[in-house]
Write a protein that holds these residues in place. Structure first.
Motif: not given
Lengths: 140, 1247
Positions: B111-113, B119-121, B140-141, B145-146
């Motif tokens: 997920v990180v790399f 879908g993440l900021v 942050v997803s 935010i939405n």
């Protein structure tokens, strides 16, 4: 049958006194007179009634004051009422003058005598009373 | 009107609403988008900041070699907000990256790399510390935010939707709110027009509705007025137009006529060959030249100018060439008449057929300037006619239309070709008044002017009203050529008139349906009632006709006092127009009625008109008055009650509240009466304490008066009612109680109402409401108000009483405290010893008088009291109040110890009993006397007992002596020789004389036996003697031998004497014995050798002995039941206790009288012995029980009792450590004597 003799009624709740009085009076009373003794008021009234019913008469009653259940004064009141012309003598052993006064006033007591009585006095008083009563009723 | 309103709604509200909606939609679209952008931006910033912050803390931690700190920083960052993850990535020198720390820990490296984090900021921040290279990543997803943006925008959307709804609703409300009344009006008008008169008018009821109707009428009248004004204006305008038109036309006609008169035609002959003209003089006159015979055409140049002359030549040439007749109008300048341009009509043609060959041309000229001008004018007018809104029709003399203007075509809807040649009748609608039609026809035939109103119909069925003005047309020769009709469209006017009529109808219907009456009148010029609705008769009782025919006006039945006011108001209205709303009273049908008149005065022309509605508001007025009175009452009640609560004292509160109350109740006087109570709550009387009054002028006085009590009887039934808690109400003339009636009359009272003021202690007083001038009935509402006030007053009084009582209680408490304080100083001044010993045996207090005692007992203040003494004090029975005797030298003290256990000490009160002891010695004497007295009583009864036997003894001894002297010694010697044996035998028959009844029966039997045995009558009395001696009537009894004996009677008598002797001796024996017994008992009682020492003795024996004494001394009937066990031994002074039994038995014997019994029994208690002596005599009254142990208290007659008996008993028993108590009931009186079972160490008076 001959009629009942005249009689003196002697009432005392002390049997000694009653008997003594009977013996004493029998000796002094004229022949043919009787002494009717009674130990209480009701008994006295009964004997008196019986005697009168047999045609006898009772010119004199000798009554003790201190009796039970009927006091001498009460008995005298009844007797005087029933037998008019009855002479009454009351004997008393106590100095209850008040009661005696009452009786004297109400019953026209012929004589009041203190105990112990003087026999002579008693004999004379009784004879006087009888003769007075006989004269009053015309019996001689 | 409805349309107009709808127009307003559509033109203003709808656009406004639409614009608003557009705005809302734009905001709805733009705002959330903007908001989202802002939020995302903010999120990015936050992420950046967070990443940098984490990076910083990580760097710091790494520099300090704290890997835990790194972990914590990541954890902390993760927990601060809802991040998708927070990761620390290490970048190695090789360039490879690895996840150094991550939160939450389950986040995958991928997920990180691996950019699987769509879908993440994500925001990264480099981390550089020592040998650590890497970066912090915070994510942050987008979803979150939405969601947050949506959450932020939600209220905005809601708000917009709300605004939209509200504006729509407002639009509807406004549209509806504005148009509804108008629509209703129009609909009503439509109904009326359709003859539907069943319009419901809700006109029943209140005055407000009348007012509404008045307003409606006023607006209706306004509508009428507007319609009228409009019509008038329209008429005027139209008339002016018609006038102007008519004038114009007339002028035109005049011009034509003038032209006709001046018309002159000049003739000429032109010879084309030489170009010369031979002309008539008129030719020259027309041209303004001096007449000549001929003239060269060129000579006319100055007149026509070159151009026109060329035209003339051309025309003449053409005529010459063609041989046709030709005409042309030519302008020319008249040389004589200034510079005015004139017109010439030139006509030319070949001279004649015969002369054609010669080529001569004949022509005429005519000055047509005027005609030309007229034509121009007509053209101009026809332009006007064509263009005017009025219809213009021109017909020929046969009334066929030759011309119509556009207005008529517009109005009728016909085309021009459809109408030309037809008569205007084609336009007429059947609805036109036939009379008007006839008038038109006649007018036209006469060729006169016609003015009528016609109702026409257009091609398409529409109808319209025209004001028709027909003018006949004549030509210049005066011949009738036709008609010109100017028609004005007055449809609107007619409709206005119809509206007017309809409104009038509606007005009438309205008016007739009103509860009130409506009228319409002219005010200024010759005041005249123009209209009056029929209801007026119901209201004012005056027929409508009377008003209309001026037999009555509104003032006819008005009350005079109101008339002045109404007239003044009317005058005011005449000078200044306006609406009015006035109330006045009338007298109709014998009763006063309240009238409300609502209307308006307005000018009409130069006159003043008045339109108004008269309504009967009597019931409304009365109810309103009632309500107003009620509210006034409540207000005054509230005021009065508040005054009660707020005033420092009740009376002040009453003084404040009464005037309010009195005014609203309309009474003349209010008095507060107070009831005065005497001793034992007896009512002494009552009197006023506060009086409020109002005289006829309305002047009020309030007066607080000191209570002057009038006696109870002065108030009679009034006070009776008050004391019973009831109200009293009466007219003075009805009061039968003389004093009350007199009192009320003297006060000038005509009617009174008294309401009790009750407190829990009983009646406090009453409120008196007096009517001095008028009388009336107290209404229930008023009564309730009065009751409410009085109850408030009552509770105030009670409160005050409670307060006073409490104050009094406080004062009393203070007094008590003072007294208590004073009392604490009491013992100091006490001449007797007063001491206090603590629980521990220490002497706490001793007053001055205690000194001697302290010395004698070896006591000292503050030191312990001697053990023995303390023991006696402490172990003493609580209820035992008997004192201890203390010998202190020459004086004796009785010390009474009272345990005050609550406070842990003992109070010791000493009494100096030295004197008492001396007194007691004296009492001893008295006691001795008492004993003697009891003895005396006993002696009296014993005397009887002794005297009886003594009497018997005396009688018996008398008998004896008589028997001995008179009989025995006299008779015996003579008889003894004969039959001594028989006599002795007879005399010894019985030991006792028989009972009387027995004796009598025996006597009878003996008498019968005597008769049987043939004894003579002298024997009869002897029967009783025989019986008395105990003999019976059995045959062969010894006494029968007497009958055969010569001196039998003497024998019998002597034998009887012997019997008497024997009996008398026996009697003496008995009597003496009895007397001796009594004397013995007496000896026991009197006990000459008194032993006063306390010692054990047999109580049973003592009780039996005393009982015997009483039994012996008493009457025969006296019953003494003994229930005494043998050998009960007590310890005590024998003689003293004998006194106890004697006294109690003596009293009992006296109590029971002649019939009664006495019971004596001994019972054993725990450590006590109880002797109960009961009798069934009368109950001892409680008051006697209380005092019977007191010394010198007696219930007996003077001289009979000493009053020492029971006192002596008590003291003896006290001395023995015992006691006595008495329980007396109707059935049984029991004295219970208590004695200690084992004796008592007596320290009593006999010690």
């Amino acid at each position: 049958m001959h009629e009942a003799p005249p009689a003196v009624l002697v009432v005392d709740d002390d049997v000694l006194v009653a008997n003594t009085l009977r013996l004493q009076l029998r000796r002094v009373l004229p022949p043919g007179w009787e002494v009717i003794t009674a130990l209480s008021g009701p008994e006295a009234l009964e004997h008196a009634q019986e005697h009168v019913a047999q045609g006898g008469r009772i010119p004199l009653a000798l009554v003790d004051y201190q009796m039970y259940p009927m006091k001498g004064s009460d008995l005298l009141l009844v007797l005087v009422e029933r037998y008019p012309g009855l002479r009454t003598i009351m004997l008393t052993g106590q100095a209850d003058m008040e009661a005696v006064n009452m009786v004297i006033n109400k019953v026209h007591l012929y004589r009041y005598m203190q105990k112990p009585w003087d026999p002579h006095d008693l004999e004379r008083t009784v004879l006087d009373a009888i003769s007075e009563a006989e004269q009053a009723s015309g019996q001689g | 009107m409805r349309r107009a309103v709808d127009r307003i709604v559509l033109r203003i509200w709808l656009p406004f609403t639409l614009v608003l909606l557009v705005c809302i939609v734009s905001i709805g679209v733009y705002y959330p988008r903007k908001q989202g952008e802002l939020y995302r931006e903010a999120t990015n910033t936050r992420l950046r900041e967070m990443a940098s912050a984490v990076a910083l803390s990580v760097e710091l931690s790494l520099e300090h070699d704290e890997f835990g700190g790194v972990q914590r920083a990541v954890e902390l960052a993760s927990s601060t907000e809802d991040f998708a993850y927070v990761a620390l990535v290490q970048r190695e020198s090789s360039g490879a990256e690895r996840l150094f720390a991550v939160q939450p820990t389950d986040v995958k490296e991928a997920v990180v790399f691996d950019r699987a984090n769509e879908g993440l900021v994500v925001e990264s921040h480099p981390v550089t510390a020592l040998d650590f290279m890497g970066y912090v990543q915070v994510a942050v997803s987008m979803e979150r935010i939405n969601a947050e943006v949506a959450a932020i925008n939600a209220p905005v959307y809601q708000g917009l939707v709300g605004i939209t709804l509200v504006s729509l609703v407002l639009f509807l409300v406004v549209a509806r709110g504005v148009s509804r009344p108008v629509v209703a009006m129009v609909r009503g008008a439509e109904h009326l027009q359709q003859g539907d008169y069943e319009v419901e008018f809700n006109t029943r009821g209140a005055a407000s509705e009348v007012a509404d109707l008045g307003a409606a009428l006023t607006s209706l009248r306004d509508a009428l007025s507007i319609a009228r004004d409009r019509q008038r204006a329209f008429n005027e305008e139209l008339e002016q137009k018609i006038d102007a038109r008519t004038r114009d036309l007339a002028r035109t006609q005049g011009v034509l006529l003038e032209a006709q008169r001046v018309a002159a035609i000049g003739t000429f002959e032109f010879d084309p060959a030489n170009g010369r003209l031979e002309a008539s003089p008129m030719f020259f006159q027309v041209l303004g030249l001096s007449p000549m015979v001929s003239i060269d055409l060129s000579q006319l140049t100055p007149i026509f100018g070159e151009r026109v002359l060329a035209e003339v030549r051309e025309l003449l040439g053409a005529v010459a060439l063609t041989g046709h007749r030709m005409h042309r109008d030519l302008p020319f300048d008249h040389p004589g008449e200034g510079a005015e341009r004139r017109w010439l009509s030139l006509t030319a043609g070949p001279a004649s057929a015969r002369e054609q060959a010669s080529g001569m041309i004949l022509g005429t000229v005519q000055d047509i300037t005027i005609r030309r001008r007229t034509q121009e004018e007509v053209e101009r007018l026809s332009m006007v006619a064509r263009r005017t809104s009025n219809c213009v029709v021109i017909t020929d003399h046969e009334r066929r239309m030759t011309w119509v203007n556009d207005a008529l075509l517009r109005l009728s809807g016909y085309e021009l070709h459809e109408v030309i040649g037809r008569t205007p009748v084609m336009f007429q609608f059947w609805g036109t008044d036939p009379a008007a039609r006839e008038r038109i026809r006649l007018g036209l035939e006469r060729r006169g002017e016609v003015n009528e109103v016609v109702w026409n119909r257009g091609k398409h069925g529409n109808t319209y009203w025209l004001q028709l003005n027909i003018v006949p047309l004549f030509n210049e020769h005066g011949a009738h050529t036709g008609f010109m009709a100017v028609e004005t469209d007055i449809t609107e006017r007619v409709h206005g008139a119809l509206d007017l009529e309809r409104s009038r109808n509606m007005f009438r219907v309205l008016v007739e349906n009103l509860q009130g009456a409506t009228y319409h009148m002219r005010l200024r010029k010759e005041p005249q009632m123009l209209f009056m609705s029929s209801q007026v008769e119901q209201i004012l009782g005056v027929p409508v006709a009377d008003f209309m025919e001026r037999r009555a006006d509104r003032y006819t039945c008005m009350l005079k006092e109101d008339e002045v006011r109404v007239r003044a108001r009317m005058q005011e209205l005449i000078s200044a127009n306006g609406s009015f709303d006035i109330e006045y009273r009338v007298q109709a049908a014998g009763e006063i009625r309240w009238i409300r008149e609502v209307g308006q005065v307005y000018p009409e022309g130069d006159d003043l008109m008045l339109t108004a509605t008269i309504a009967d508001i009597t019931s409304e007025y009365l109810s309103e008055m009632a309500i107003r009175h009620g509210s006034e009452l409540i207000t005054s009640l509230a005021g009065a009650t508040t005054a009660l609560l707020n005033a420092p004292t009740v009376l002040e509160g009453v003084a404040e509240g009464l005037p309010l109350f009195g005014r609203s109740l309309d009474v003349d006087r209010l008095c507060v009466f107070r009831i005065a109570y005497g001793i034992g709550d007896e009512v002494d009387g009552c009197g006023p304490v506060l009086t409020w009054s109002r005289d006829a002028n309305g002047t009020e006085t309030i007066e607080e008066v000191p209570l002057a009590v009038s006696p109870v009887h002065a108030f009679g039934p009034l006070l009776d009612a008050i004391l019973a808690g009831r109200s009293y109400q009466a007219l003075t003339e009805e009061v039968t109680h003389r004093q009350l009636a007199a009192f009320m009359s003297s006060q000038g009272v005509r009617q009174v109402l008294a309401v009790p003021i009750m407190t829990t202690k009983g009646p406090w007083g009453f409120l008196c409401l007096d009517h001095l001038h008028q009388t009336g009935v107290w209404e229930e509402g008023n009564r309730r108000t009065i009751d409410t006030y009085v109850s408030a007053l009552s509770s105030s009084i009670e409160r005050e009483q409670v307060a006073q009582d409490r104050e009094a209680a406080l004062v009393e408490r203070d007094q008590r405290m003072g007294e208590l304080e004073a009392m604490t100083r009491f013992p100091d001044g006490d001449p007797n010893p007063v001491m206090r010993i603590g629980d521990n045996g220490v002497l706490l207090y001793a007053n001055r008088a205690s000194e001697q005692v302290l010395g004698a007992l070896g006591m000292e203040l503050g030191a312990r009291v001697p053990e023995q003494l303390h023991h006696r004090l402490v172990t003493k029975d609580e209820n035992d109040t008997s004192p201890m005797l203390i010998d202190a030298g020459d004086r004796k003290f009785e010390m009474l110890c009272i345990a005050v256990k609550d406070f842990g000490f003992y109070n010791i009160y000493g009494t100096d009993v030295s004197a008492m002891h001396r007194l007691r010695e004296m009492q001893e004497d008295a006691m001795h006397q008492e004993r003697m007295s009891v003895l005396g009583r006993l002696t009296a009864s014993i005397a009887h007992e002794i005297n009886n036997p003594l009497g018997a003894v005396l009688g018996a001894s008398r008998n004896l002596s008589t028997a001995l002297t008179d009989w025995v010694f006299k008779e015996m010697p003579e008889l003894i020789r004969d039959d001594l044996g028989l006599m002795v035998l007879l005399a010894q028959q019985r030991m006792h004389p028989p009972a009387n009844a027995e004796l009598r029966a025996a006597t009878k039997r003996v008498r019968e036996r005597l008769v049987l045995l043939g004894a003579g009558p002298e024997w009869m009395p002897a029967a009783s003697t025989i019986a008395e001696m105990g003999w019976g009537a059995s045959p062969g009894e010894p006494w029968e031998a007497l009958l055969s004996h010569a001196s039998g009677l003497r024998l019998l008598n002597t034998s009887n004497t012997m019997f008497v002797v024997r009996e008398s001796l026996r009697t003496i024996d008995f009597a003496t014995e009895r007397a001796a017994k009594v004397v013995g008992a007496l000896r026991t009682y009197i006990h000459q050798d008194e032993d006063r020492r306390s010692k054990p003795f047999d109580l049973s024996e003592q009780l039996r002995s005393v009982s015997t004494l009483f039994k012996a001394s008493g009457r025969r009937g006296l019953l003494i039941d003994l229930d005494i066990p043998d050998g009960v031994v007590v310890h005590g002074v024998e003689d003293d206790l004998a006194q106890v039994w004697t006294n109690i038995l003596s009293n009992a014997v006296q109590a029971i009288g002649d019939a009664g019994r006495i019971m004596v029994r001994i019972r054993s208690g725990k450590d006590r012995l109880l002797v109960e002596i009961s009798n069934n005599g009368p109950m001892i009254p409680p008051e006697v029980q209380e005092r019977m142990y007191d010394a010198l208290y007696t219930t007996k007659k003077k001289g009979e009792g000493t009053g020492i008996g029971l006192n002596l008993v008590k003291r003896i028993l006290d001395g023995h450590g015992g006691g006595i108590r008495c329980v007396s009931t109707e059935q049984l009186t029991t004295f219970t004597i208590e004695l200690p079972l084992l004796g008592h160490d007596t320290t009593g008076p006999h010690a």
